[in-house]
Write an enzyme that holds these catalytic residues in place. Structure first.
Site, short mmCIF file in Angstrom:
data_model
loop_
_atom_site.label_atom_id
_atom_site.label_comp_id
_atom_site.label_asym_id
_atom_site.label_seq_id
_atom_site.Cartn_x
_atom_site.Cartn_y
_atom_site.Cartn_z
N LYS A 256 39.07 41.87 42.56
CA LYS A 256 38.03 40.85 42.81
C LYS A 256 38.54 39.91 43.90
O LYS A 256 39.64 39.36 43.79
CB LYS A 256 37.72 40.08 41.52
N ASP A 261 34.82 30.34 44.45
CA ASP A 261 33.69 30.53 43.54
C ASP A 261 33.16 29.18 43.10
O ASP A 261 33.72 28.54 42.21
CB ASP A 261 34.16 31.36 42.32
N LYS A 268 29.46 25.21 39.15
CA LYS A 268 30.52 24.87 38.18
C LYS A 268 30.59 23.36 38.05
O LYS A 268 30.94 22.67 38.99
CB LYS A 268 31.86 25.42 38.67
N ASP A 280 40.21 32.58 42.68
CA ASP A 280 39.30 33.62 42.21
C ASP A 280 39.46 34.92 43.00
O ASP A 280 38.67 35.86 42.85
CB ASP A 280 37.85 33.10 42.27
N ASP A 340 26.89 32.42 38.45
CA ASP A 340 28.34 32.23 38.32
C ASP A 340 29.03 33.48 37.80
O ASP A 340 30.26 33.57 37.81
CB ASP A 340 28.62 31.02 37.41
N GLU A 342 29.45 36.14 39.27
CA GLU A 342 29.36 36.81 40.57
C GLU A 342 30.41 37.89 40.75
O GLU A 342 30.20 38.86 41.47
CB GLU A 342 29.50 35.77 41.69
N ARG A 344 31.54 40.23 38.80
CA ARG A 344 31.11 41.56 38.37
C ARG A 344 30.10 42.16 39.33
O ARG A 344 29.97 43.38 39.44
CB ARG A 344 30.58 41.48 36.94
N1 BES Z 1 35.79 33.10 38.37
C1 BES Z 1 35.13 32.86 37.15
C2 BES Z 1 35.99 33.12 35.93
C3 BES Z 1 37.13 32.17 35.71
C4 BES Z 1 36.95 31.03 34.95
C5 BES Z 1 38.38 32.43 36.21
C6 BES Z 1 38.00 30.17 34.73
C7 BES Z 1 39.42 31.58 35.98
C8 BES Z 1 39.23 30.44 35.23
C9 BES Z 1 33.90 33.75 37.04
O1 BES Z 1 33.27 34.05 38.22
C10 BES Z 1 32.93 33.02 36.21
O2 BES Z 1 32.48 32.00 36.64
N2 BES Z 1 32.61 33.54 35.05
C11 BES Z 1 31.72 32.90 34.15
C12 BES Z 1 30.86 33.96 33.54
C13 BES Z 1 29.74 33.42 32.73
C14 BES Z 1 28.72 32.76 33.63
C15 BES Z 1 29.13 34.55 31.96
C16 BES Z 1 32.54 32.19 33.09
O3 BES Z 1 33.57 32.73 32.66
O4 BES Z 1 32.19 31.07 32.74
ZN ZN Z 2 34.46 34.06 39.88
MG MG Z 3 31.84 32.59 38.78
#
Ligand code: BES
Ligand code: ZN
Ligand code: MG
Length: 492
Positions: A256, A261, A268, A280, A340, A342, A344
């Site tokens: 990834k 992000d 966020k 990220d 968010d 994104e 995947r």
């Molecule tokens: N990059 C984040 C995941 C992440 C969160 C990595 C905290 C490191 C620390 C990812 O893109 C994300 O935002 N995931 C969301 C998914 C949700 C919207 C289903 C998450 O984990 O909140």
């Molecule tokens: Zn992310």
């Molecule tokens: Mg995200």
């Protein structure tokens, strides 16, 4: 950092700083080895005053008067039958960090015969990686490393030892750490593609950078939907290592690569640490770090593809709306119920691309979900796999390297959570089990006959404090496990 073996009489060794490992029940005989420096009885007196008994994980630093030695650090290795590499990693790292800014050279003396054959390489790797500092962005702070040379003592029976492999692997890890630590205005998708080109040129790897229009031609609607919210152009990186002779195993490593992000319109906010989202791209850093190491190591019989769909998740007038329906390159439609989620989406097209190369194995690494960080914390990454053998191999490699990894379930019943009324699937399921639904989502984007593992490194790619061989900051998590696993596939 230079590693060497000191072959002469120990008493003629000229260094001023020494690290000594002692087994709990053999302290007397081992202290004899250094009796040219200090009287064993004198040391034992100090041990007693400090309650040091050579217990596993304990250590003591002594100022030595007399000999030219100034810094003597003793590490308790515990019972030799219960030697534990984690403890060795922690205590060595702590010791070395105390001297990196002071000494140019240190000696290391271990009960080598009690340790396994690879101990010397493991120790070299630990010492080098724990004495890493990154001063690229602090122009006025003077945090220099003086340490240049590490000498292994009392190893005169060892012949023809080469530290090249350790060096190559460490360079891969350090490269990954530098990518992750770089701020998002420095490490953009373009910059990342340039770094990849540098690696490819240096090590003779094939490289292709697919531009936005190339990705459009391949129908990568999921990846491009994420990228279009940024003013920076996406860069899809595909690097290939081909071994000289025949290929017995073909691997695709997918990372990834979100250089930032923001969350997109599902911005966020609150405690989501938006300011840390430069990391990220930790998955792509591990993949490119592995590429750097593989380019130098040139393993036999394994063909390896390194794939990164690099972009940013930002907000502009073209950015995805929450609710958009997009089409990935395998034809599946996705309702974006959360912008968010994104990572995947970018991985969907990267995995489809990898799958079309028809590899035996795909391994993807991604800072994919906060849920994984909550479940396993900062020392353990989550792993999902459709193949027990591959899962076992990766767990073994990670255990050897001290990179925490735990297998998680691909719980099929949770697929319901990704059902959409309007499209083939949604990109986000319920909050509960969020890292599992993320893995289940990824599983939709490659040929199910391919052995696949997904490693969620949201918790492990960064550490706020010194931890084992990782100084605080970017860890370079994944590189060493990947290299170890690839080496296990080597056909010599
Ligand atoms: N990059 C984040 C995941 C992440 C969160 C990595 C905290 C490191 C620390 C990812 O893109 C994300 O935002 N995931 C969301 C998914 C949700 C919207 C289903 C998450 O984990 O909140
Ligand atoms: Zn992310
Ligand atoms: Mg995200």
């Amino acid at each position: 950092m230079q590693f060497s073996i000191f072959k002469n009489q120990l008493s003629s060794w000229q260094g001023r700083s020494l690290i000594v490992g002692l087994n709990k029940y053999e302290i007397d005989s081992q202290l004899k080895e250094i009796d040219f420096i200090v009287e064993p009885n004198e040391i034992k007196k100090k041990f007693k005053n400090n309650n040091f008994e050579g217990e596993i994980g304990s250590s003591i630093s002594l100022n030595i008067l007399g000999h030219n030695l100034e810094f003597l650090s003793i590490i308790g290795l515990g019972d030799k039958n219960k030697m534990n590499s984690d403890v060795l990693r922690n205590s060595l790292s702590e010791c070395i960090r105390k001297v990196i800014d002071k000494e140019e050279k240190i000696g290391i003396l271990m009960p080598w015969e009690e340790l396994n054959n690879n101990a010397i390489y493991d120790i070299a790797e630990i010492l080098r990686l724990s004495s890493y500092k990154d001063n690229r962005f602090n122009k006025h702070r003077d945090e220099k490393i003086n340490l240049k040379e590490i000498e292994f003592l009392n190893l005169e029976n060892i012949e023809n030892i080469s530290f090249k492999e350790v060096e190559d692997i460490c360079q891969g890890v350090e490269f990954a750490r530098r990518l992750v630590a770089a701020p998002p205005n420095d490490l953009t998708p373009l910059e990342m593609s340039k770094k990849a080109i540098e690696i490819a040129n240096k090590h003779n790897l094939e490289i292709q950078i697919l531009e936005e229009k190339d990705c459009l031609n391949l129908g990568m609607g999921a990846y491009l939907a994420v990228a279009k919210g940024s003013n920076l152009k996406p860069k899809f990186i595909h690097m290939t290592y081909r071994p000289e002779n025949s290929v017995s195993h073909k691997v695709a490593l997918v990372g990834k690569g979100l250089t930032f992000d923001s969350g997109g319109y599902n911005l966020k906010v609150g405690a989501s640490q938006i300011e840390m989202m430069k990391y990220d791209m930790g998955g792509s850093a591990a993949v490119l770090g592995a590429a750097k190491a593989i380019g130098a190591l040139k393993p036999k019989g394994v063909e390896i593809h390194f794939i990164v769909a690099a972009c940013e998740n930002m907000i502009n007038g073209l950015a995805m709306h929450p609710g958009d329906v997009i089409t990935a390159s395998n034809g599946k439609t996705i309702e974006v119920n959360n912008t968010d989620a994104e990572g995947r989406l970018t991985l969907a097209d990267a995995l489809t691309y990898a799958s079309n190369l028809k590899p035996n194995t795909i391994i993807d690494l991604a800072t994919l979900t906060g849920a994984c960080l909550i479940a396993l914390g900062n020392d353990v990454a989550g792993m999902w796999s459709n193949n027990d053998e591959l899962a076992k191999e990766l767990l073994e490699a990670s255990l050897k390297k001290g990179e925490g990894l735990w297998r998680m379930p691909l719980q099929n019943s949770y697929k319901d959570g990704l059902k959409s009324h309007i499209a083939d699937m949604k990109n986000t399921g319920p909050r509960a089990g969020g890292s599992i639904t993320a893995a289940l989502f990824l599983e939709e984007f490659f040929d199910s006959n391919i052995n696949w593992a997904h490693i969620d490194i949201a918790g492990t790619c960064w550490t706020d404090k010194n931890k084992g061989l990782n100084p605080s900051g970017a860890t370079g998590y994944g590189v060493r496990t990947l290299i170890d696993w690839i080496k296990s596939k080597e056909k010599v």
